[in-house]
Design a protein around this motif. Structure first.
Motif, short mmCIF file in Angstrom:
data_model
loop_
_atom_site.label_atom_id
_atom_site.label_comp_id
_atom_site.label_asym_id
_atom_site.label_seq_id
_atom_site.Cartn_x
_atom_site.Cartn_y
_atom_site.Cartn_z
N GLN A 67 6.92 -2.70 -10.10
CA GLN A 67 6.48 -1.21 -9.90
C GLN A 67 5.00 -1.27 -9.42
N LYS A 68 4.19 -2.07 -9.90
CA LYS A 68 2.75 -1.96 -9.41
C LYS A 68 2.70 -2.40 -7.89
N LEU A 69 3.32 -3.44 -7.51
CA LEU A 69 3.09 -3.92 -6.00
C LEU A 69 3.94 -2.75 -5.43
N ILE A 70 4.81 -2.19 -5.63
CA ILE A 70 5.47 -0.98 -4.79
C ILE A 70 4.64 0.25 -4.78
N HIS A 71 4.16 0.58 -5.84
CA HIS A 71 3.13 1.70 -5.93
C HIS A 71 1.96 1.56 -5.19
N GLU A 72 1.34 0.10 -5.02
CA GLU A 72 0.18 -0.10 -3.98
C GLU A 72 0.66 0.19 -2.59
N LEU A 73 1.89 -0.35 -2.61
CA LEU A 73 2.51 -0.42 -0.93
C LEU A 73 2.77 0.88 -0.32
N LYS A 74 3.29 1.89 -1.30
CA LYS A 74 3.85 3.43 -1.07
C LYS A 74 2.43 4.32 -0.96
N TYR A 75 1.66 4.11 -2.07
CA TYR A 75 0.95 5.07 -2.20
C TYR A 75 -0.71 4.87 -1.98
N LYS A 76 -0.85 3.44 -1.77
CA LYS A 76 -2.28 2.96 -1.46
C LYS A 76 -2.66 2.03 -0.11
N ASN A 77 -1.45 2.50 0.83
CA ASN A 77 -1.69 1.93 2.04
C ASN A 77 -2.03 0.40 2.07
N GLN A 78 -1.14 -0.09 1.47
CA GLN A 78 -1.31 -1.85 1.39
C GLN A 78 -0.08 -2.44 2.17
N PRO A 79 0.15 -2.19 3.18
CA PRO A 79 1.37 -2.83 4.13
C PRO A 79 1.53 -4.36 3.86
N GLU A 80 0.40 -4.94 3.63
CA GLU A 80 0.52 -6.38 3.40
C GLU A 80 1.37 -6.88 2.72
N ILE A 81 1.67 -5.89 1.46
CA ILE A 81 2.48 -6.16 0.29
C ILE A 81 3.94 -6.19 0.74
N GLY A 82 4.32 -5.19 1.65
CA GLY A 82 5.52 -5.24 2.26
C GLY A 82 5.88 -6.43 3.23
N ILE A 83 4.65 -6.97 3.87
CA ILE A 83 4.76 -8.21 4.88
C ILE A 83 5.04 -9.26 3.79
N PHE A 84 4.15 -9.40 2.71
CA PHE A 84 4.35 -10.59 1.67
C PHE A 84 5.91 -10.58 1.29
N GLY A 112 1.31 8.87 6.14
CA GLY A 112 0.57 8.33 7.39
C GLY A 112 1.33 7.14 7.86
N TYR A 113 2.50 6.88 6.97
CA TYR A 113 3.19 5.63 7.14
C TYR A 113 4.63 5.54 6.40
N ASN A 114 5.54 4.87 6.84
CA ASN A 114 6.66 4.62 6.12
C ASN A 114 6.46 3.27 5.60
N GLN A 115 6.43 3.19 4.07
CA GLN A 115 6.24 1.88 3.42
C GLN A 115 7.04 0.87 3.79
N LEU A 116 8.31 1.19 4.45
CA LEU A 116 9.38 0.08 4.88
C LEU A 116 9.07 -0.53 6.34
N THR A 117 8.25 0.04 6.97
CA THR A 117 7.85 -0.31 8.19
C THR A 117 7.47 -1.75 8.33
N MET A 118 6.42 -2.19 7.84
CA MET A 118 6.12 -3.61 7.84
C MET A 118 7.05 -4.59 7.05
N PHE A 119 7.71 -3.96 6.14
CA PHE A 119 8.54 -4.92 5.38
C PHE A 119 9.77 -5.24 6.31
N GLY A 120 10.44 -4.03 6.93
CA GLY A 120 11.41 -4.24 7.85
C GLY A 120 11.07 -4.82 9.08
#
Length: 179
Positions: free
Chosen positions: A26-43, A78-86
């Motif tokens: 939950q914490k990781l996805i919240h950071e990715l989704k609402y705190k502009n942390q795309p590196e979480i999606g990459i990781f 400003g971004y889709n949280q799935l972009t860097m993940f995808g």
């Protein structure tokens, strides 16, 4: 995950993390989704992708398609949280990432504070394919951040199923267990 059994035909459904209230996912996805942390999606994509690859899962997939954000929500965030993940998942699995073919045509409020029934009843969100031929005779991997009721993924898959001879699989960063 039996969320889709008997509702939509999917070949395979996989999720990487268990999403629990106050948990690390939950914490990781919240950071990715609402705190502009795309590196979480990459990781997550790199780790998940390597795991899938080692298990020989999704080897016949042609395209990765993200659950789209509504245009106003995309502009606000400003971004889709799935972009860097995808993109990273596509790199690892050697599958082409195809955004903007499936689009969201209606707005729903955030579902993060809703109960399971409210989320499912909110599933009248509309999606549309901008190109009805591109996925013909193809296997598409539909991706999302969290599988809860599966209603959003079901709505996306229903639109994708308008394509002739399509095969759909689903992958998500995390899933919730039914209460």
């Amino acid at each position: 995950m039996s969320n889709f059994y008997g509702k939509i035909p999917v070949q395979n459904v996989r999720a990487f993390l268990l999403y629990q209230k106050e948990g690390i996912a939950q914490k990781l996805i919240h950071e990715l989704k609402y705190k502009n942390q795309p590196e979480i999606g990459i990781f997550v994509a790199e780790w998940f992708g390597e795991t899938l690859k080692s298990l020989g899962i999704f080897t016949d997939v042609d395209y990765i398609v993200p659950v789209p954000l509504y245009i106003q929500k995309l502009k606000k965030r400003g971004y889709n949280q799935l972009t860097m993940f995808g993109k990273k998942l596509g790199d690892v699995l050697q599958i082409e990432y195809k955004p903007n073919i499936l689009i969201r045509t209606s707005f729903t409020t955030t579902q993060t504070q809703q109960q399971r029934f409210e989320r499912f009843s909110n599933s009248n969100t509309k999606f549309k394919l901008t190109n009805t031929l591109i996925f013909e005779n193809k296997h598409v991997l539909l991706i999302d951040d969290v599988i809860t009721t599966g209603a959003t993924l079901e709505a996306c898959a229903t639109e994708l199923l308008k394509t002739k001879n399509i095969t759909i699989s689903i992958a998500a960063m995390a899933y919730t267990q039914k209460n």
